[in-house]
Motif scaffolding. Structure first.
Motif, PDB file in Angstrom:
ATOM      1  N   SER A   1      16.262   6.598  -3.684  1.00 58.62           N
ATOM      2  CA  SER A   1      15.288   7.574  -4.191  1.00 58.62           C
ATOM      3  C   SER A   1      14.072   6.840  -4.746  1.00 58.62           C
ATOM      4  O   SER A   1      13.834   6.809  -5.959  1.00 58.62           O
ATOM      5  CB  SER A   1      15.928   8.444  -5.273  1.00 58.62           C
ATOM      6  N   PRO A   2      13.281   6.259  -3.871  1.00 59.92           N
ATOM      7  CA  PRO A   2      12.104   5.511  -4.356  1.00 59.92           C
ATOM      8  C   PRO A   2      11.061   6.471  -4.906  1.00 59.92           C
ATOM      9  O   PRO A   2      11.045   7.662  -4.603  1.00 59.92           O
ATOM     10  CB  PRO A   2      11.595   4.819  -3.100  1.00 59.92           C
ATOM     11  N   THR A   3      10.143   5.947  -5.713  1.00 59.97           N
ATOM     12  CA  THR A   3       9.046   6.757  -6.243  1.00 59.97           C
ATOM     13  C   THR A   3       7.763   6.575  -5.441  1.00 59.97           C
ATOM     14  O   THR A   3       6.735   7.135  -5.801  1.00 59.97           O
ATOM     15  CB  THR A   3       8.777   6.403  -7.718  1.00 59.97           C
ATOM     16  N   SER A   4       7.826   5.793  -4.358  1.00 56.14           N
ATOM     17  CA  SER A   4       6.678   5.653  -3.473  1.00 56.14           C
ATOM     18  C   SER A   4       7.184   5.213  -2.109  1.00 56.14           C
ATOM     19  O   SER A   4       8.320   4.737  -1.972  1.00 56.14           O
ATOM     20  CB  SER A   4       5.657   4.647  -4.031  1.00 56.14           C
ATOM     21  N   LEU A   5       6.320   5.354  -1.101  1.00 53.99           N
ATOM     22  CA  LEU A   5       6.703   5.052   0.275  1.00 53.99           C
ATOM     23  C   LEU A   5       5.684   4.106   0.893  1.00 53.99           C
ATOM     24  O   LEU A   5       4.483   4.208   0.644  1.00 53.99           O
ATOM     25  CB  LEU A   5       6.764   6.325   1.117  1.00 53.99           C
TER      26      LEU A   5
ATOM     27  N   TYR B   1      -2.471   8.046  -2.213  1.00 53.25           N
ATOM     28  CA  TYR B   1      -2.336   6.864  -1.353  1.00 53.25           C
ATOM     29  C   TYR B   1      -3.253   5.785  -1.907  1.00 53.25           C
ATOM     30  O   TYR B   1      -4.469   5.983  -2.010  1.00 53.25           O
ATOM     31  CB  TYR B   1      -2.698   7.214   0.088  1.00 53.25           C
ATOM     32  N   THR B   2      -2.683   4.626  -2.265  1.00 52.53           N
ATOM     33  CA  THR B   2      -3.422   3.541  -2.901  1.00 52.53           C
ATOM     34  C   THR B   2      -3.229   2.261  -2.108  1.00 52.53           C
ATOM     35  O   THR B   2      -2.097   1.898  -1.767  1.00 52.53           O
ATOM     36  CB  THR B   2      -2.932   3.330  -4.347  1.00 52.53           C
TER      37      THR B   2
ATOM     38  N   ASP C   1       0.868  -1.185   0.000  1.00 53.29           N
ATOM     39  CA  ASP C   1       0.000   0.000   0.000  1.00 53.29           C
ATOM     40  C   ASP C   1       0.900   1.228   0.000  1.00 53.29           C
ATOM     41  O   ASP C   1       1.585   1.515   0.981  1.00 53.29           O
ATOM     42  CB  ASP C   1      -0.909   0.007   1.225  1.00 53.29           C
ATOM     43  N   ARG C   2       0.902   1.982  -1.105  1.00 50.36           N
ATOM     44  CA  ARG C   2       1.963   2.954  -1.354  1.00 50.36           C
ATOM     45  C   ARG C   2       1.455   4.398  -1.356  1.00 50.36           C
ATOM     46  O   ARG C   2       0.329   4.690  -1.780  1.00 50.36           O
ATOM     47  CB  ARG C   2       2.616   2.686  -2.713  1.00 50.36           C
ATOM     48  N   LEU C   3       2.327   5.283  -0.905  1.00 53.46           N
ATOM     49  CA  LEU C   3       2.114   6.722  -1.028  1.00 53.46           C
ATOM     50  C   LEU C   3       3.002   7.246  -2.151  1.00 53.46           C
ATOM     51  O   LEU C   3       4.224   7.055  -2.122  1.00 53.46           O
ATOM     52  CB  LEU C   3       2.467   7.423   0.285  1.00 53.46           C
ATOM     53  N   TYR C   4       2.381   7.909  -3.119  1.00 60.44           N
ATOM     54  CA  TYR C   4       3.098   8.486  -4.248  1.00 60.44           C
ATOM     55  C   TYR C   4       2.978  10.005  -4.186  1.00 60.44           C
ATOM     56  O   TYR C   4       1.956  10.544  -3.737  1.00 60.44           O
ATOM     57  CB  TYR C   4       2.512   8.015  -5.587  1.00 60.44           C
TER      58      TYR C   4
END
Length: 594
Positions: free
Chosen positions: A508-512, A540-541, A478-481
């Protein structure tokens, strides 16, 4: 209809005082301190003198809204009119934080069916109560494990010693190397269940005990994690051999009697039958409607006393056991475990098996039923009859769900949604406050959904710096972009993020995501130079499976030199994003940054 513990029900609070073992005192007024916040986890045990006391979410310093929402959802899960949402005839729940029982409620029916398909006459239905006694199923393994830890402290067993040292006849069929630790962590190599089952294949208890001793593993010891009832059945035989006492006597003398757990034990007395929830209508074996006897057939074949199942209890008794663990092994001056033993139960012995974290007896960090309380030290277990216990030392909280989901048949939907929901409700009820204070944007949402927080047009022309604080407690998928658009929102591109702080991802990820992480991160990104205007959004997905507590954002800034461009551009939330006021202060929609 659920009997809530959230509204001003004086009679219910009085019953709680009487029901908690040893009585309970009223909770003091809430103390809004930094200790106990979800984002400032504890590292030490609760004070040894912590005693459970009745209260409400507010007296525990909790937000009542997530708990109220959980209660409403429970009522739907208990309602047959809910169709696919109907999960169990009845259930009892309890939630506690920092020693305050903030929620204790019951709903539905403990007894409702005459057989597998026929309801009893309605005047014979037995409502579930807050003191209903439930068959705990595999939660019984925790009692066996605690009894084993007590014998470890006494020096009668040792973790690294082969089981065959205590039971020489256990060594047959390739089991000579299996250790006590491997039984407690489900890494022995045993299959999940005895084959044939103990009740089908053997005529009496001695022959069933011999069948346990004769079992052939399906994997070499220490090579595989496989949850197995045979581990605790074998451990039962070890404990009985080294102490000369049956398991029920060990549990009574070492756990339930010192803690005054008067409603907890094997083979409950007939006098308690009116308070006991029914389980399944069984035709094979032909037991009829099972009530007051253990549901698990292998435990039944062992006379109701088995290492893997057989214990009956209430939410109040389990609450005392949970608080004992949080206190480091003691309650009301009665110590049942050393602090060292409790630490061993919180320690992951299964690092070789990612996703199957396990202490000694307790499962650890299982988001599939722990929900928002999941973390590296979070202890818990589930039971087949529809039970679960989750203990979170980092927030000094615990949640209990007891149900009769197998009444009248085991062919029912999974109980995991309410197991997770009670953990999410407790996690979301606890405070999260950003560094330097101020309001936050929060999104806590169900699986398979997306929420966005979108800016108005931002003047480009030069690179724009994006900075914010983030508290990300989510499942790993479940990612935050953070995304940007240069065409009015028609298309979006993710930005590379740089996060700093405890547990922050490297590179340097593209989501957290932050499963089990309870720390604020400082996050920086840069929007490359562009002409005209651009927009920015936080997305947030969640996938359709599990969820953590959610995502909190604070101190959002977009700068090009000086000044926060968000003050003019504004933010538009969609989905679950909501702005929460600063702690102790009014909501301020304009407080977007420093």
């Amino acid at each position: 209809m659920r009997i809530p513990a959230l509204t001003a029900a004086a009679a219910l609070l009085t019953s709680l005082t009487l029901a908690l073992p040893g009585g309970a005192a009223a909770a003091p007024a809430a103390q809004h301190t930094d200790s106990g916040r979800f984002d400032r986890p504890y590292s030490a045990f609760a004070p040894a003198g912590t005693v459970l006391r009745r209260g409400t979410p507010r007296t525990a310093g909790l937000d009542p809204a997530p708990i109220d929402a959980f209660e409403s959802q429970m009522a739907q899960w208990e309602d047959p009119a809910g169709g696919a949402n109907y999960l169990f005839p009845g259930a009892t729940t309890l939630m506690a934080h920092d020693g305050v029982v903030a929620e204790r409620a019951a709903g539905g029916y403990a007894v409702k069916y005459a057989d597998a398909t026929t309801e009893l006459p309605q005047d014979q239905w037995v409502p579930a109560r807050t003191d209903t006694i439930y068959d705990l199923a595999s939660l019984s393994k925790l009692f066996t494990s605690i009894a084993a830890m007590q014998q470890l402290e006494a020096g009668r067993i040792d973790l690294d010693t082969p089981v065959a040292h205590y039971l020489p006849e256990f060594a047959v069929n390739g089991k000579a190397a299996i250790t006590i630790e491997e039984l407690l962590t489900h890494t022995s190599g045993f299959d999940a269940d005895p084959v044939p089952s103990l009740w089908q294949g053997y005529p009496d208890i001695p022959s069933r005990e011999k069948a346990i001793l004769d079992t052939t593993p399906i994997n070499p010891p220490g090579t595989t994690y496989l949850y197995s009832d045979l581990n605790m059945l074998s451990l039962q035989l070890v404990l009985q051999k080294v102490t000369g006492k049956p398991l029920d006597a060990l549990v009574r003398d070492g756990i339930t009697r010192p803690l005054h757990l008067t409603d907890t034990g094997y083979n409950p007395p007939a006098a308690e039958l009116p308070r006991i929830a029914a389980t399944e209508y069984e035709t094979s074996p032909p037991r009829g409607m099972v009530r007051g006897q253990v549901h698990d057939e292998n435990a039944w074949a062992m006379g109701g006393v088995a290492g893997h199942a057989g214990v009956f209890s209430t939410v109040d008794d389990l609450a005392v056991l949970a608080q004992t663990i949080l206190n480091g092994g003691t309650y009301k001056g009665r110590r049942i475990l050393s602090e060292h033993s409790v630490r061993l139960m919180e320690q992951n012995f299964n690092q070789a098996f990612p996703g199957d974290s396990h202490g000694l007896g307790f499962e650890l960090d299982q988001i599939w039923y722990m929900g928002g309380l999941s973390g590296p030290q979070t202890l818990g277990h589930t039971g087949f009859t529809g039970t679960s216990l989750v203990i979170d030392p980092q927030s000094r909280s615990f949640v209990i769900l007891l149900s009769n989901r197998v009444h009248p048949t085991r062919n029912t939907p999974s109980t995991n949604p309410p197991r997770r929901a009670i953990g999410v409700a407790m996690a979301q009820a606890m405070r999260v406050e950003p560094p330097r204070g101020g309001p936050t944007w929060f999104s806590g949402q169900g699986g398979g959904t997306t929420s966005t927080l979108t800016t108005g047009p931002l003047t480009a022309g030069t690179p724009l710096d994006v900075d914010f604080s983030a508290f990300v407690n989510t499942e790993s998928t479940d990612r935050l972009y953070v995304e940007t658009s240069a065409d009015g929102g028609a298309t979006w591109q993710p930005l590379a993020l740089r996060a700093t702080g405890a547990g922050a991802p490297a590179g340097s990820p593209t989501s957290l995501s932050g499963q089990g992480v309870r720390a604020w991160w400082q996050v920086h990104a840069q929007i490359p130079q562009a002409t005209g205007t651009v927009q920015l959004r936080w997305r947030y997905t969640t996938d359709p499976v599990y969820e953590g507590r959610g995502v909190d954002l604070a101190h959002l800034k977009v700068t090009a030199g000086r000044g926060n461009l968000l003050r003019a551009a504004g933010l538009t939330p969609a989905g679950a994003w909501q702005q929460l006021p600063a702690a102790g202060g009014p909501k301020s929609a304009q407080a977007l940054g420093d």
